[in-house]
Scaffold this active site. Sequence first.
Site, mmCIF file in Angstrom:
data_model
loop_
_atom_site.group_PDB
_atom_site.id
_atom_site.type_symbol
_atom_site.label_atom_id
_atom_site.label_comp_id
_atom_site.label_asym_id
_atom_site.label_seq_id
_atom_site.Cartn_x
_atom_site.Cartn_y
_atom_site.Cartn_z
ATOM 1 N N HIS A 71 0.818 -1.221 0.000
ATOM 2 C CA HIS A 71 0.000 0.000 0.000
ATOM 3 C C HIS A 71 0.847 1.265 0.000
ATOM 4 C CE1 HIS A 71 0.243 0.079 4.552
ATOM 5 N NE2 HIS A 71 0.287 1.369 4.291
ATOM 6 N N ASP A 116 -0.247 -7.600 1.677
ATOM 7 C CA ASP A 116 0.247 -6.217 1.674
ATOM 8 C C ASP A 116 1.764 -6.194 1.822
ATOM 9 O OD1 ASP A 116 0.374 -3.466 1.698
ATOM 10 O OD2 ASP A 116 -0.338 -3.258 3.770
ATOM 11 N N SER A 210 4.067 2.517 8.271
ATOM 12 C CA SER A 210 3.694 1.503 7.288
ATOM 13 C C SER A 210 4.903 1.014 6.505
ATOM 14 C CB SER A 210 2.681 2.073 6.300
ATOM 15 O OG SER A 210 1.377 1.965 6.786
#
Length: 256
Positions: A71, A116, A210
């Site tokens: 992502h 992911d 992230s």
Amino acid sequence: MLKIVILLSAVVCALGGTVPEGLLPQLDGRIVGGSATTISSFPWQISLQRSGSHSCGGSIYSANIIVTAAHCLQSVSASVLQVRAGSTYWSSGGVVAKVSSFKNHEGYNANTMVNDIAVIRLSSSLSFSSSIKAISLATYNPANGASAAVSGWGTQSSGSSSIPSQLQYVNVNIVSQSQCASSTYGYGSQIRNTMICAAASGKDACQGDSGGPLVSGGVLVGVVSWGYGCAYSNYPGVYADVAVLRSWVVSTANSI
């Protein structure tokens, strides 16, 4: 991890994709409930930057391969990406390497956040030192409750827009996939077989972490992916499960 603190429309615009309602990919920010640290304690940590600004974290797999979250690489070209390695500070020091190419997992789904994970190839190889080291990929998951650490330059609280200059870390405990999907926590069926969780009271990764590393037993066990808020009760941080996705990382690193 993906936190509920930024308008959904803004996140979708920034990431070029959609995410489950209330579950937002982490943008710029800081570790919640953690402490400042130095890169020598987390020498595999890198700052993935878009046009010179910190965007996500990542982990050094080899001298020219970085592992991060899929992502983090939505609707972006390699030409605007760079990696800063070997520095406690995302904005200075260490070395900067341009990104040659990257590949997201073919099964990545922005709605469910399955798979992911992504692999980045650098334009030039990193020179290993006390502040730049590769980290091995987990071959199996640690036990439920095992100690782990997550690091990054993520927000200090849900909704914060400030980015710390110094690397942060927090100690957490592994929550197995089955436990994370159980009635003990609030995610239920949103936890899939490519995910692993980690939690500690008042501690979590947050926006900006992230793609960064979740490390247990000296190996990379997770990639910071998503979550509900930052350190919200009954909602552990959710990570891409490196042991499950290991074969994809290895084969992609050899072919990208």
